[in-house]
Scaffold this motif. Structure first.
Motif, PDB file in Angstrom:
ATOM      1  N   VAL A   1      31.875  33.725   4.852  1.00  7.48           N
ATOM      2  CA  VAL A   1      31.167  34.187   6.037  1.00  7.48           C
ATOM      3  C   VAL A   1      31.527  35.645   6.272  1.00  7.48           C
ATOM      4  O   VAL A   1      32.699  36.000   6.388  1.00  7.48           O
ATOM      5  CB  VAL A   1      31.530  33.330   7.269  1.00  7.48           C
ATOM      6  N   THR A   2      30.507  36.480   6.333  1.00 15.28           N
ATOM      7  CA  THR A   2      30.742  37.913   6.488  1.00 15.28           C
ATOM      8  C   THR A   2      30.900  38.288   7.957  1.00 15.28           C
ATOM      9  O   THR A   2      30.446  37.568   8.842  1.00 15.28           O
ATOM     10  CB  THR A   2      29.581  38.738   5.896  1.00 15.28           C
ATOM     11  N   ARG A   3      31.527  39.407   8.178  1.00 15.24           N
ATOM     12  CA  ARG A   3      31.563  40.008   9.514  1.00 15.24           C
ATOM     13  C   ARG A   3      30.411  41.011   9.563  1.00 15.24           C
ATOM     14  O   ARG A   3      30.031  41.562   8.534  1.00 15.24           O
ATOM     15  CB  ARG A   3      32.893  40.712   9.751  1.00 15.24           C
ATOM     16  N   PRO A   4      29.871  41.263  10.743  1.00 17.98           N
ATOM     17  CA  PRO A   4      28.725  42.190  10.822  1.00 17.98           C
ATOM     18  C   PRO A   4      29.000  43.566  10.223  1.00 17.98           C
ATOM     19  O   PRO A   4      28.116  44.171   9.629  1.00 17.98           O
ATOM     20  CB  PRO A   4      28.461  42.295  12.326  1.00 17.98           C
ATOM     21  N   ASP A   5      30.224  44.051  10.326  1.00 20.34           N
ATOM     22  CA  ASP A   5      30.529  45.399   9.858  1.00 20.34           C
ATOM     23  C   ASP A   5      30.937  45.475   8.386  1.00 20.34           C
ATOM     24  O   ASP A   5      31.086  46.559   7.842  1.00 20.34           O
ATOM     25  CB  ASP A   5      31.624  46.022  10.729  1.00 20.34           C
TER      26      ASP A   5
ATOM     27  N   VAL B   1      40.890  37.433  -4.117  1.00 22.57           N
ATOM     28  CA  VAL B   1      40.960  36.681  -2.865  1.00 22.57           C
ATOM     29  C   VAL B   1      41.529  37.547  -1.742  1.00 22.57           C
ATOM     30  O   VAL B   1      41.047  37.510  -0.612  1.00 22.57           O
ATOM     31  CB  VAL B   1      41.771  35.382  -3.046  1.00 22.57           C
ATOM     32  N   GLU B   2      42.519  38.358  -2.056  1.00 19.16           N
ATOM     33  CA  GLU B   2      43.097  39.256  -1.047  1.00 19.16           C
ATOM     34  C   GLU B   2      42.034  40.228  -0.524  1.00 19.16           C
ATOM     35  O   GLU B   2      41.939  40.462   0.678  1.00 19.16           O
ATOM     36  CB  GLU B   2      44.269  40.026  -1.645  1.00 19.16           C
TER      37      GLU B   2
ATOM     38  N   LEU C   1      37.912  41.342   4.119  1.00 17.52           N
ATOM     39  CA  LEU C   1      36.555  41.665   4.554  1.00 17.52           C
ATOM     40  C   LEU C   1      35.815  40.502   5.204  1.00 17.52           C
ATOM     41  O   LEU C   1      34.896  40.713   5.989  1.00 17.52           O
ATOM     42  CB  LEU C   1      35.729  42.161   3.360  1.00 17.52           C
ATOM     43  N   ALA C   2      36.188  39.288   4.867  1.00 14.97           N
ATOM     44  CA  ALA C   2      35.441  38.118   5.333  1.00 14.97           C
ATOM     45  C   ALA C   2      35.921  37.641   6.694  1.00 14.97           C
ATOM     46  O   ALA C   2      37.091  37.802   7.049  1.00 14.97           O
ATOM     47  CB  ALA C   2      35.573  36.984   4.321  1.00 14.97           C
ATOM     48  N   GLN C   3      35.002  37.051   7.426  1.00 19.30           N
ATOM     49  CA  GLN C   3      35.373  36.400   8.682  1.00 19.30           C
ATOM     50  C   GLN C   3      36.015  35.060   8.369  1.00 19.30           C
ATOM     51  O   GLN C   3      36.933  34.630   9.026  1.00 19.30           O
ATOM     52  CB  GLN C   3      34.126  36.207   9.549  1.00 19.30           C
TER      53      GLN C   3
END
Length: 110
Positions: free
Chosen positions: A9-13, A76-77, A82-84
């Motif tokens: 799941v991505t973050r908007p930014d 993975v790091e 970057l990922a939510q």
């Protein structure tokens, strides 16, 4: 084919940066002869990227050795930075995409 799917799941930014990271990693793995083993999809909302790892047969999930080679600690790091959210949990032969991906333009929801 049986596959193990990691839902990222991505973050908007960070969505575009995360997509580029995953795309680059998968292309590198394809260059090492793993094109039939690993792939990725972006869900229609653009907020979820699916990293798919296929097993060697229809009813055989990928082994730990394969998963470890794809999900190496450095990758993975970078993902976690970057990922939510990084979720492992779709254990099905083929991931059922969201309803909107199956509907044609103008069709009513299922």
């Amino acid at each position: 084919m049986a596959e193990r799917v990691f839902s990222i799941v991505t973050r908007p930014d960070t969505g575009v940066e995360l997509y580029e990271l995953i795309r680059s990693h998968v292309l590198d793995l394809h260059g090492r002869g793993m094109a039939k083993v690993v792939g990725f999809d972006v869900m229609s909302n653009g907020r979820v990227i699916l990293l798919k790892v296929r097993g060697p047969a229809e009813d055989v999930m990928p082994g730990d050795e394969v998963l470890d080679s794809i999900l190496d600690p450095a990758f993975v790091e970078k993902l976690e930075a970057l990922a939510q959210e990084l979720v492992d949990g779709f254990y099905v032969p083929s991931f059922a995409h969201c309803d909107s991906e199956f509907r044609k333009q103008g069709d009513p929801p299922r």
